[in-house]
Write an enzyme that holds these catalytic residues in place. Structure first.
Site, PDB file in Angstrom:
ATOM      1  N   ASN A  75      -6.969   1.778  10.553  1.00  0.00           N
ATOM      2  CA  ASN A  75      -5.592   2.002  11.021  1.00  0.00           C
ATOM      3  C   ASN A  75      -5.620   2.027  12.541  1.00  0.00           C
ATOM      4  O   ASN A  75      -6.381   2.810  13.135  1.00  0.00           O
ATOM      5  CB  ASN A  75      -5.055   3.350  10.523  1.00  0.00           C
ATOM      6  CG  ASN A  75      -4.879   3.384   9.011  1.00  0.00           C
ATOM      7  OD1 ASN A  75      -5.165   2.417   8.316  1.00  0.00           O
ATOM      8  ND2 ASN A  75      -4.405   4.515   8.496  1.00  0.00           N
ATOM      9  N   TYR A 102      -3.227   1.803  16.265  1.00  0.00           N
ATOM     10  CA  TYR A 102      -1.944   1.750  16.976  1.00  0.00           C
ATOM     11  C   TYR A 102      -2.102   1.545  18.476  1.00  0.00           C
ATOM     12  O   TYR A 102      -1.362   0.802  19.085  1.00  0.00           O
ATOM     13  CB  TYR A 102      -1.145   3.039  16.721  1.00  0.00           C
ATOM     14  CG  TYR A 102      -0.680   3.130  15.278  1.00  0.00           C
ATOM     15  CD1 TYR A 102       0.544   2.614  14.894  1.00  0.00           C
ATOM     16  CD2 TYR A 102      -1.499   3.683  14.297  1.00  0.00           C
ATOM     17  CE1 TYR A 102       0.962   2.649  13.570  1.00  0.00           C
ATOM     18  CE2 TYR A 102      -1.102   3.731  12.970  1.00  0.00           C
ATOM     19  CZ  TYR A 102       0.137   3.210  12.609  1.00  0.00           C
ATOM     20  OH  TYR A 102       0.534   3.237  11.300  1.00  0.00           O
ATOM     21  N   GLU A 122      -6.562   8.578   6.934  1.00  0.00           N
ATOM     22  CA  GLU A 122      -6.672   9.253   8.231  1.00  0.00           C
ATOM     23  C   GLU A 122      -7.079  10.721   8.094  1.00  0.00           C
ATOM     24  O   GLU A 122      -6.313  11.626   8.499  1.00  0.00           O
ATOM     25  CB  GLU A 122      -5.359   9.126   9.019  1.00  0.00           C
ATOM     26  CG  GLU A 122      -4.935   7.679   9.214  1.00  0.00           C
ATOM     27  CD  GLU A 122      -3.716   7.508  10.118  1.00  0.00           C
ATOM     28  OE1 GLU A 122      -3.110   8.530  10.495  1.00  0.00           O
ATOM     29  OE2 GLU A 122      -3.385   6.369  10.450  1.00  0.00           O
ATOM     30  N   HIS A 133      -2.448  11.127   1.240  1.00  0.00           N
ATOM     31  CA  HIS A 133      -1.848  10.889   2.558  1.00  0.00           C
ATOM     32  C   HIS A 133      -1.154  12.196   2.966  1.00  0.00           C
ATOM     33  O   HIS A 133       0.058  12.257   3.103  1.00  0.00           O
ATOM     34  CB  HIS A 133      -0.882   9.705   2.486  1.00  0.00           C
ATOM     35  CG  HIS A 133      -0.541   9.095   3.808  1.00  0.00           C
ATOM     36  ND1 HIS A 133      -0.707   7.744   4.094  1.00  0.00           N
ATOM     37  CD2 HIS A 133      -0.035   9.634   4.934  1.00  0.00           C
ATOM     38  CE1 HIS A 133      -0.303   7.490   5.324  1.00  0.00           C
ATOM     39  NE2 HIS A 133       0.120   8.626   5.865  1.00  0.00           N
ATOM     40  N   GLU A 135      -3.199  -0.095   8.408  1.00  0.00           N
ATOM     41  CA  GLU A 135      -1.965   0.291   9.121  1.00  0.00           C
ATOM     42  C   GLU A 135      -1.993  -0.298  10.520  1.00  0.00           C
ATOM     43  O   GLU A 135      -3.027  -0.219  11.206  1.00  0.00           O
ATOM     44  CB  GLU A 135      -1.840   1.813   9.285  1.00  0.00           C
ATOM     45  CG  GLU A 135      -1.397   2.547   8.063  1.00  0.00           C
ATOM     46  CD  GLU A 135      -1.185   4.039   8.322  1.00  0.00           C
ATOM     47  OE1 GLU A 135      -0.864   4.418   9.474  1.00  0.00           O
ATOM     48  OE2 GLU A 135      -1.350   4.808   7.365  1.00  0.00           O
ATOM     49  N   ARG A 167       0.859  -1.185   0.000  1.00  0.00           N
ATOM     50  CA  ARG A 167       0.000   0.000   0.000  1.00  0.00           C
ATOM     51  C   ARG A 167       0.893   1.232   0.000  1.00  0.00           C
ATOM     52  O   ARG A 167       1.714   1.401   0.910  1.00  0.00           O
ATOM     53  CB  ARG A 167      -0.882  -0.039   1.257  1.00  0.00           C
ATOM     54  CG  ARG A 167      -1.690   1.194   1.477  1.00  0.00           C
ATOM     55  CD  ARG A 167      -2.633   1.052   2.685  1.00  0.00           C
ATOM     56  NE  ARG A 167      -3.352   2.285   2.841  1.00  0.00           N
ATOM     57  CZ  ARG A 167      -3.169   3.149   3.841  1.00  0.00           C
ATOM     58  NH1 ARG A 167      -2.334   2.879   4.822  1.00  0.00           N
ATOM     59  NH2 ARG A 167      -3.839   4.267   3.872  1.00  0.00           N
TER      60      ARG A 167
HETATM   61  O1  IFM Z   1       3.461   7.490  10.067  1.00  0.00           O
HETATM   62  C1  IFM Z   1       2.105   7.561  10.332  1.00  0.00           C
HETATM   63  C2  IFM Z   1       1.307   7.413   9.051  1.00  0.00           C
HETATM   64  O2  IFM Z   1       1.672   8.366   8.105  1.00  0.00           O
HETATM   65  C3  IFM Z   1      -0.165   7.574   9.329  1.00  0.00           C
HETATM   66  N1  IFM Z   1      -0.597   6.717  10.398  1.00  0.00           N
HETATM   67  C4  IFM Z   1       0.192   6.680  11.595  1.00  0.00           C
HETATM   68  C5  IFM Z   1       1.657   6.476  11.272  1.00  0.00           C
HETATM   69  C6  IFM Z   1       2.486   6.443  12.570  1.00  0.00           C
HETATM   70  O3  IFM Z   1       2.350   7.638  13.255  1.00  0.00           O
END
Ligand code: IFM
Length: 463
Positions: A285, A287, A156, A111, A364, A67
């Site tokens: 996405n 984290y 995002e 992006h 992500e 991607r």
């Molecule tokens: O690096 C970023 C990415 O560009 C978008 N999502 C989160 C990642 C980590 O912060």
């Protein structure tokens, strides 16, 4: 689908080559004090010149999908008018290389690198930007539609709107909550218009979706006040996108929460129907989870300034800037983000419950750690292996519980320009020595390669 993800400004470099003009990130990173130690994406990891080497690396790692995002100012430098062929040629060559290596390309159109000229004309708070975005989407669709089957409009958009125009820790660095809400609306509108443009340009087999950084919001306690704080963050973090894009309307509570800032008169009657286009998938996405309370409380994890999004002094949370964000105790990544894979499971299951017919991709997921090259030239990153292992286990559990997850994209293929943190944070499965541009797959890359080849989660080393 076992993939890895990147974004144009974070890896390409070649910022002034072949007709590319500055994006808002070029301007922002060249503004003193905006990015760690003045780092910029001018050279980044030089992927523009090294993409063949990088695709070879992907093949060695057994990736079945990749991607990447297209740089708008490389393809349509002023944000208007015809495409620059050299810009498109780069992406055509990249896609050809991927296909020859048996790797399926997945394109993200936006992006975060808005052409600076469009920001000068008003940026995302300005309605015309949504129309410009759709025209650009059509150009890229025409150029790559014969060989790319998977498309995401925006990556995002929460970050584009609220970090770019609210807290100002991202480009273009504005700090105006009303501009952030206007930007959010025009991103929703731009998404809908771009889906229409893509459908017109692409063959019927192409899949079109969007990637959202959905917040897995958790209240610190079960009090009415904390539950309401979580509801408000869910509204301005998640439902501000899910509502228009998937349900054709903004949530009513969002309008009430933000009423002291705006009457939302920038939303025209037909916009909701435009934003809501049939999608083939939703990209998630993830984290870390988001822990909130209505008021600060002592002794329950440290309080994070700006909701953990940067330390810029301004809140990104328009209409909810009094909500307090907490750092849960326990393990953290180099970003200070807590490691909690249950958040990914919960998010995938929520999307499955609320949108049962919409296939999902994890577009992500990954972590930054302080990786170093060892004396023998290898890079051992056991924390990242453990992070990925736990999160992939969570995806597996979600699939077993009924989530239709079609693929997983690790963030990121390579160490790269981590926005306002510059090159200080390393998210890559492949280490990059920025002085020499040498690529060294980390232990996590080898671990992921075993997974991609076998489809079986390898045991954790030492387990
Ligand atoms: O690096 C970023 C990415 O560009 C978008 N999502 C989160 C990642 C980590 O912060």
């Amino acid at each position: 689908m076992w993939g890895a993800a990147t974004a144009a400004y974070q890896i390409e470099g070649a910022a002034r080559e072949d007709g590319r003009t500055p994006s808002i990130w070029d301007t922002f990173s060249h503004t003193p004090g905006k990015v760690f130690e003045g780092h910029t994406g001018d050279v980044a990891v030089d992927h523009y010149h090294r993409f063949r080497e990088d695709v070879r690396l992907m093949k060695e790692l057994g990736l079945t999908a990749y991607r990447f995002s297209v740089s708008w100012p490389r393809v349509q430098p002023t944000g208007r008018g015809p495409a620059v062929q050299k810009g498109l040629d780069f992406y055509r060559a990249l896609v050809d290389e991927l296909l020859a290596a048996g790797i399926r390309p997945a394109v993200t159109l936006y992006h975060w690198d808005l052409p600076q000229e469009l920001e000068d004309a008003g940026g995302w708070p300005h309605r015309a930007t949504a129309e410009r975005f759709a025209a650009y989407a059509g150009l890229v669709g025409d150029a790559l539609g014969d060989r790319v089957d998977r498309w995401t409009t925006l990556n995002e958009p929460w970050c584009s709107a609220f970090l770019g125009y609210g807290s100002g820790v991202h480009a273009p660095g504005r700090t105006d909550p009303v501009a952030a809400l206007r930007a959010a609306h025009h991103l929703n509108l731009g998404h809908g218009l771009a889906v229409q443009a893509l459908r017109a340009a692409l063959p019927a087999r192409a899949e079109v979706g969007v990637s959202l950084n959905l917040h897995q919001v958790r209240p610190l306690t079960g009090t009415t006040e904390d539950l309401d704080a979580a509801r408000r963050i869910d509204a301005v973090g998640n439902r501000i996108w899910l509502g228009p894009m998937l349900e054709g309307a903004y949530p009513e509570d969002l309008a009430a929460d933000t009423a002291r800032l705006t009457d939302w008169s920038f939303v025209r009657p037909a916009d909701a129907a435009t934003a809501q286009q049939a999608l083939d998938f939703l990209g998630v996405n993830y984290y870390t989870p988001t822990l909130v309370s209505a008021v600060a409380r002592v002794g329950v994890g440290s309080v994070m300034a700006d909701g953990g999004h940067g330390g810029g002094g301004h809140s990104p949370w328009a209409g909810a800037d009094d909500v307090v964000f907490h750092q849960p105790p326990g393990e953290r990544t180099a970003m200070g983000w807590s490691v909690d894979a249950s958040g990914l499971y919960d998010l995938l299951m929520r999307m499955t419950r609320e949108y049962p017919d919409l296939p999902l991709y994890v577009t992500e997921n990954g972590a930054a750690y302080e990786d170093a090259v060892g004396p023998d030239g290898s890079v051992d990153d056991p924390e990242r292996v453990a992070y990925l292992h736990r999160h992939l286990e969570a995806v597996h559990r979600a699939v077993e519980s009924g989530a239709d997850v079609r693929g997983y994209f690790l963030w990121s293929l390579l160490d790269n320009f981590e926005w306002s943190y510059g090159y200080a944070k390393r998210f890559g499965a492949v280490h990059v020595d920025y002085a020499t541009q040498t690529r060294t797959p980390k232990a996590s890359a080898h671990w992921y390669a075993r997974l991609a080849r076998s489809g079986v989660l390898p045991d954790l080393p030492g387990a």
